[in-house]
Design an enzyme around this catalytic site. Structure first.
Site, PDB file in Angstrom:
ATOM      1  CE  LYS A  26      90.671 -11.760 -10.289  1.00 26.96           C
ATOM      2  NZ  LYS A  26      89.260 -12.059  -9.988  1.00 26.96           N
ATOM      3  CG  HIS A  34      93.973 -14.233 -10.570  1.00 26.44           C
ATOM      4  ND1 HIS A  34      94.446 -13.309  -9.688  1.00 26.44           N
ATOM      5  CD2 HIS A  34      93.217 -15.099  -9.844  1.00 26.44           C
ATOM      6  CE1 HIS A  34      94.001 -13.592  -8.470  1.00 26.44           C
ATOM      7  NE2 HIS A  34      93.253 -14.674  -8.541  1.00 26.44           N
TER       8      HIS A  34
HETATM    9  N1  LIG Z   1      85.875 -15.686  -3.645  1.00 28.23           N
HETATM   10  C1  LIG Z   1      86.518 -16.729  -4.173  1.00 28.23           C
HETATM   11  O1  LIG Z   1      87.023 -17.629  -3.481  1.00 28.23           O
HETATM   12  C2  LIG Z   1      86.595 -16.821  -5.666  1.00 28.23           C
HETATM   13  C3  LIG Z   1      86.002 -15.851  -6.423  1.00 28.23           C
HETATM   14  N2  LIG Z   1      85.968 -15.954  -7.785  1.00 28.23           N
HETATM   15  C4  LIG Z   1      85.185 -14.928  -8.467  1.00 28.23           C
HETATM   16  O2  LIG Z   1      84.002 -15.545  -8.972  1.00 28.23           O
HETATM   17  C5  LIG Z   1      83.568 -14.860 -10.138  1.00 28.23           C
HETATM   18  C6  LIG Z   1      83.376 -15.863 -11.277  1.00 28.23           C
HETATM   19  O3  LIG Z   1      84.619 -16.421 -11.630  1.00 28.23           O
HETATM   20  P1  LIG Z   1      84.717 -17.538 -12.781  1.00 28.23           P
HETATM   21  O4  LIG Z   1      83.885 -18.722 -12.422  1.00 28.23           O
HETATM   22  O5  LIG Z   1      86.160 -17.714 -13.063  1.00 28.23           O
HETATM   23  O6  LIG Z   1      84.031 -16.743 -13.999  1.00 28.23           O
HETATM   24  P2  LIG Z   1      83.206 -17.323 -15.224  1.00 28.23           P
HETATM   25  O7  LIG Z   1      83.070 -16.189 -16.192  1.00 28.23           O
HETATM   26  O8  LIG Z   1      83.788 -18.609 -15.683  1.00 28.23           O
HETATM   27  O9  LIG Z   1      81.779 -17.665 -14.570  1.00 28.23           O
HETATM   28  C7  LIG Z   1      80.787 -16.727 -14.263  1.00 28.23           C
HETATM   29  C8  LIG Z   1      79.471 -17.322 -14.725  1.00 28.23           C
HETATM   30  O10 LIG Z   1      78.393 -16.508 -14.275  1.00 28.23           O
HETATM   31  C9  LIG Z   1      77.494 -16.369 -15.368  1.00 28.23           C
HETATM   32  N3  LIG Z   1      76.620 -15.207 -15.210  1.00 28.23           N
HETATM   33  C10 LIG Z   1      76.872 -13.909 -15.484  1.00 28.23           C
HETATM   34  N4  LIG Z   1      75.765 -13.176 -15.252  1.00 28.23           N
HETATM   35  C11 LIG Z   1      74.797 -14.032 -14.855  1.00 28.23           C
HETATM   36  C12 LIG Z   1      73.428 -13.878 -14.498  1.00 28.23           C
HETATM   37  N5  LIG Z   1      72.814 -12.691 -14.489  1.00 28.23           N
HETATM   38  N6  LIG Z   1      72.729 -14.980 -14.148  1.00 28.23           N
HETATM   39  C13 LIG Z   1      73.320 -16.189 -14.123  1.00 28.23           C
HETATM   40  N7  LIG Z   1      74.610 -16.408 -14.471  1.00 28.23           N
HETATM   41  C14 LIG Z   1      75.345 -15.333 -14.819  1.00 28.23           C
HETATM   42  C15 LIG Z   1      78.411 -16.254 -16.577  1.00 28.23           C
HETATM   43  O11 LIG Z   1      77.709 -16.457 -17.780  1.00 28.23           O
HETATM   44  P3  LIG Z   1      78.315 -15.819 -19.148  1.00 28.23           P
HETATM   45  O12 LIG Z   1      79.732 -16.292 -19.276  1.00 28.23           O
HETATM   46  O13 LIG Z   1      77.418 -16.373 -20.193  1.00 28.23           O
HETATM   47  O14 LIG Z   1      78.221 -14.332 -18.996  1.00 28.23           O
HETATM   48  C16 LIG Z   1      79.388 -17.387 -16.266  1.00 28.23           C
HETATM   49  O15 LIG Z   1      78.883 -18.643 -16.652  1.00 28.23           O
HETATM   50  C17 LIG Z   1      84.620 -13.781 -10.404  1.00 28.23           C
HETATM   51  O16 LIG Z   1      84.180 -12.562  -9.823  1.00 28.23           O
HETATM   52  C18 LIG Z   1      85.854 -14.299  -9.668  1.00 28.23           C
HETATM   53  O17 LIG Z   1      86.754 -13.296  -9.293  1.00 28.23           O
HETATM   54  C19 LIG Z   1      86.544 -16.992  -8.433  1.00 28.23           C
HETATM   55  C20 LIG Z   1      87.183 -17.971  -7.739  1.00 28.23           C
HETATM   56  C21 LIG Z   1      87.262 -17.963  -6.294  1.00 28.23           C
HETATM   57  O1  LIG Z   2      88.857 -14.835 -10.813  1.00 29.24           O
HETATM   58  C1  LIG Z   2      89.423 -15.794 -10.251  1.00 29.24           C
HETATM   59  O2  LIG Z   2      89.736 -16.819 -10.859  1.00 29.24           O
HETATM   60  C2  LIG Z   2      89.679 -15.712  -8.805  1.00 29.24           C
HETATM   61  N1  LIG Z   2      89.160 -14.715  -8.159  1.00 29.24           N
HETATM   62  C3  LIG Z   2      89.274 -14.453  -6.775  1.00 29.24           C
HETATM   63  C4  LIG Z   2      89.969 -13.133  -6.571  1.00 29.24           C
HETATM   64  O3  LIG Z   2      89.625 -12.150  -7.265  1.00 29.24           O
HETATM   65  O4  LIG Z   2      90.836 -13.037  -5.699  1.00 29.24           O
HETATM   66  C5  LIG Z   2      89.832 -15.591  -5.981  1.00 29.24           C
HETATM   67  C6  LIG Z   2      90.813 -16.465  -6.690  1.00 29.24           C
HETATM   68  O5  LIG Z   2      92.082 -15.898  -6.581  1.00 29.24           O
HETATM   69  C7  LIG Z   2      90.434 -16.782  -8.117  1.00 29.24           C
END
Ligand SMILES: NC(=O)C1=CN([C@@H]2O[C@H](COP(=O)(O)OP(=O)(O)OC[C@H]3O[C@@H](n4cnc5c(N)ncnc54)[C@H](OP(=O)(O)O)[C@@H]3O)[C@@H](O)[C@H]2O)C=CC1
Ligand SMILES: O=C(O)C1=N[C@H](C(=O)O)C[C@H](O)C1
Length: 276
Positions: free
Chosen positions: A166, A162
């Protein structure tokens, strides 16, 4: 802008994040759903901004706020790709509001899971380490391969890469694929996984499932399950090329869960792949 009758109102939490922005764009693209709220954490630079502008769409009139309660009261579902502590708070709000909670957040432990199960008495929760169709199909194939290939002859390793931002490892997807392999072998992943190798490790213990983690650059998500036997290796691989695959899966999950009873569901339930 008028909302079509029957359209499902969705909130995006973590609206300024990588997935938050992909979700806002995807909701605008899919018929039958519309954005009713966009939430960010207190202190975020995104507060007060237009969610559509944040996601590169132009203004959509939904202003990013940290005041979740009134927003939850007006919606049918929440799409949550944030962080474990934030997701637990949103699960309580979703349970109070009796709405759908689609959870993509990874890095949650058993105590977090217990609290989500408690919330699912009132909310319809769909949670998966990966919301894409491809990875969920891959997990079915991994379960079949692990079942078909004898543990005494075939070693299983899960490899993931990744982007550099991450924060959790192994990825939620790697763990999901490891669970699928463990199910195929009819063993518990917790007792049979090897997450770290360093120094003089000794030979590989038969029947274990190994994990290896790479981090770098802008890689969205790459996962391989390797089944290694004497003289041959089978590799099952998924590569994410665009975050919209996760966002489309999340919207599909929300629409599916709208018609379900309160409970805790997976993407395999949504896709009808649960018993294959
Ligand atoms: N299941 C799936 O298919 C996938 C899962 N993911 C998962 O999703 C999660 C997020 O990934 P990603 O978008 O890359 O991460 P980012 O850090 O880009 O986004 C997370 C967002 O959530 C915000 N956040 C944190 N705490 C709060 C809160 N209490 N209230 C509101 N907003 C909050 C963060 O703000 P700030 O940065 O200001 O802290 C940030 O804007 C990870 O756990 C990732 O592994 C990602 C892609 C696919
Ligand atoms: O953090 C990410 O970006 C992603 N998180 C998920 C994971 O932990 O598997 C899904 C995807 O691979 C992207």
């Amino acid at each position: 802008m008028t909302t079509p009758t029957g359209s499902m109102g969705l909130i995006v939490v973590g609206a300024a994040g990588r997935m938050g922005q992909a979700l806002i764009r995807t909701i605008a693209d899919i018929e039958g759903v519309h954005l009713t709220g966009a939430i960010e954490r207190p202190g975020s630079d995104a507060l007060g901004k237009d969610a559509g502008e944040l996601a590169g769409l132009g203004s959509n009139g939904v202003i990013v706020t940290d005041d979740a309660l009134p927003v939850f009261a007006q919606a049918e579902g929440v799409l949550d790709f944030t962080a474990p502590a934030a997701t637990l708070g949103f699960a309580e709000l979703a349970a109070q509001a009796r709405i759908v909670h689609v959870i993509g957040t990874t890095g949650m432990d058993e105590s977090h899971e217990a609290r989500l199960h408690a919330a699912s008495r009132h909310a319809r929760i769909v949670k998966s380490g990966n919301m894409s169709l491809g990875v969920n199909l891959l997990s079915v194939l991994v379960r079949q391969a692990a079942k078909a290939l004898e543990a005494s002859d075939w070693d299983i390793e899960v490899l993931e890469m990744h982007h550099r931002h991450k924060v959790d490892a192994p990825s939620g997807t790697a763990l999901l694929l490891g669970e699928a392999a463990a199910e195929g072998r009819e063993i518990g992943l917790g007792q049979h996984s090897v997450r770290i190798r360093d120094g003089h490790t000794g030979p590989r213990e038969p029947g274990t499932i190994g994990f290896a983690t790479l981090r770098g650059g802008s890689v969205i998500g790459e996962h391989s399950v390797l089944l290694a036997g004497e003289g041959e290796t089978v590799e099952l691989t998924h590569r994410a090329i665009d975050r919209s695959i996760f966002a489309r899966g999340a919207v599909r999950a929300a629409l599916w869960a709208r018609a379900q009873k309160p409970g805790y569901y997976s993407m395999l339930d949504v896709l009808g792949l649960a018993d294959h």
